[in-house]
Design an enzyme around this catalytic site. Sequence first.
Site, PDB file in Angstrom:
ATOM      1  N   ASN A 155       0.804  -1.226   0.000  1.00  0.00           N
ATOM      2  CA  ASN A 155       0.000   0.000   0.000  1.00  0.00           C
ATOM      3  C   ASN A 155       0.840   1.281   0.000  1.00  0.00           C
ATOM      4  O   ASN A 155       0.494   2.265  -0.648  1.00  0.00           O
ATOM      5  CB  ASN A 155      -0.973  -0.003   1.174  1.00  0.00           C
ATOM      6  CG  ASN A 155      -0.285  -0.081   2.518  1.00  0.00           C
ATOM      7  OD1 ASN A 155       0.749  -0.718   2.671  1.00  0.00           O
ATOM      8  ND2 ASN A 155      -0.857   0.568   3.511  1.00  0.00           N
ATOM      9  N   GLU A 253       3.441  -5.161  12.455  1.00  0.00           N
ATOM     10  CA  GLU A 253       2.502  -4.038  12.333  1.00  0.00           C
ATOM     11  C   GLU A 253       1.396  -4.497  11.399  1.00  0.00           C
ATOM     12  O   GLU A 253       1.612  -4.685  10.206  1.00  0.00           O
ATOM     13  CB  GLU A 253       3.231  -2.800  11.796  1.00  0.00           C
ATOM     14  CG  GLU A 253       2.499  -1.500  12.096  1.00  0.00           C
ATOM     15  CD  GLU A 253       1.418  -1.177  11.079  1.00  0.00           C
ATOM     16  OE1 GLU A 253       0.227  -1.415  11.402  1.00  0.00           O
ATOM     17  OE2 GLU A 253       1.746  -0.706   9.995  1.00  0.00           O
ATOM     18  N   CYS A 287      -3.413   1.432   6.570  1.00  0.00           N
ATOM     19  CA  CYS A 287      -3.845   0.750   7.787  1.00  0.00           C
ATOM     20  C   CYS A 287      -4.445   1.717   8.801  1.00  0.00           C
ATOM     21  O   CYS A 287      -5.165   1.307   9.713  1.00  0.00           O
ATOM     22  CB  CYS A 287      -2.686  -0.025   8.405  1.00  0.00           C
ATOM     23  SG  CYS A 287      -1.271   1.012   8.834  1.00  0.00           S
ATOM     24  N   GLU A 468       7.271   1.065  16.741  1.00  0.00           N
ATOM     25  CA  GLU A 468       8.337   1.625  15.921  1.00  0.00           C
ATOM     26  C   GLU A 468       8.449   3.116  16.202  1.00  0.00           C
ATOM     27  O   GLU A 468       7.453   3.776  16.500  1.00  0.00           O
ATOM     28  CB  GLU A 468       8.048   1.378  14.436  1.00  0.00           C
ATOM     29  CG  GLU A 468       8.008  -0.100  14.065  1.00  0.00           C
ATOM     30  CD  GLU A 468       7.486  -0.338  12.664  1.00  0.00           C
ATOM     31  OE1 GLU A 468       8.175  -1.011  11.881  1.00  0.00           O
ATOM     32  OE2 GLU A 468       6.381   0.147  12.342  1.00  0.00           O
TER      33      GLU A 468
END
Length: 487
Positions: A155, A253, A287, A468
Amino acid sequence: MAETKALLLLENFIDGKFLPCNSYIDSYDPSTGEVYCRVPNSGKDEVEAAVVAARAAFPAWSSRSPQERSQVLYQLADLLEQSLDVFAEAESKDQGKTITLARTMDIPRSVQNFRFFASSILHQTAECTQMEHQGCMHYTVRDPVGIAGLISPWNLPLYLLTWKIAPAIAAGNTVIAKPSELTSVTAWMMCKLLEKAGVPPGVVNIVFGTGPRVGEALVSHPEVPVISFTGSQPTAERITQLSAPYCKKLSLELGGKNPAIIFEDANLEECIPTTIRSSFANQGEICLCTSRIFVQKSIYNDFLKRFVEAARMWKVGIPSDPSASMGALISKAHLEKVRNYVKRACAEGAQVLCGEGVDKLILPPRNQTGYFMLPTVITDIKDESCCMKEEIFGPVTCIVPFDNEEEVIQRANNVKYGLAATVWSSNVGRVHRVAKKLQSGLVWTNCWLIRELNLPFGGMKSSGVGREGAKESYEFFTEVKTITIKH
């Protein structure tokens, strides 16, 4: 045969060299549905060659000072920035996103990732403590883990790949990266900049191919002790299974089913355009996109009317059109998956107010076979519906009313995901209360997608494992050692 020769042909990048593969995968232009690129269909042999190269490069690279590694990252950032337009055009064509988004977000953020970690590596600190009664001093040091396996999604291809590569090599690791086979072009282009930037051979290796072939070989390799993955929950479960026998460090993630909570005192002049963007940016293929919008009943009808009007103004067009707000979805299969969610909602009695099945999509003749879909708004839908529970990852959002604060917090939390949320209210006390109670790794109030890279990024529940950021990525890509000196 002539058409095949015209296709862009990618090669793996191992030990500082481009290497051909004996098998290739077709890659499609999402705006036309036509094959325009061939990607190596690599496997265990290519992963093994990359491990050999990364292992050989590790001692020298990990021995360099943070200042030396920082300079290399800065140089890489400069080279990427100098080619920003070329990379933006390639990213747009490869992924289907608009050229405007690639030019203003994807590639600038990729540049920023290298610069940010080039800077942050110079400012990491260690711990130290004294034990006077024992005559001892304790302190910590951090060493790079070794070879890092980095798996990035389709993406935000270069954006999320550089978010992994930058901290990994800044900390002194060598890496083997596997971009998505659907969007490999900008990763391949970046390889051409590595030698110019002073990245030694073997420090960054990129092996192209599918998850079952390249990804599984990488995560199950005994000499790759750390895996950073961004993608879907089922793939993360497979990674966990394969890596478990080796006790690898994992950063996962994953997805989200992100709510927006809009209270009656929200500033709709700011809220509606921002929530349109948070719902439909990058075709909804982020996301962090909003896919559940909870609106307080007193303003529900007004909000709905204005939101649908704004959604219809969100222009769907070919990615190269600078005036387009939204481009094409990534693949034919993904487009069908997203459309099926809308069909299932209709079968459950929900109402589609605009977009799929309601409005007509107008495209040039060449793009009729592209993977386009209009921004779609669904209402009159139950919280138990699959469209309110599962990650659709497309330009579809559901809008439902709520009565009070306690109720909406419970409903917003009633999914397996917990990545991001937005809260809209003019009441300072309320936004603090609600943000604290939401089961979400990130909460934006009266805004969306404003990122501070120094702070942790990641989700709760099925949205992932780990965080992160400046400190968090450094800690993930290093191992801490406590040293005690008796004096």
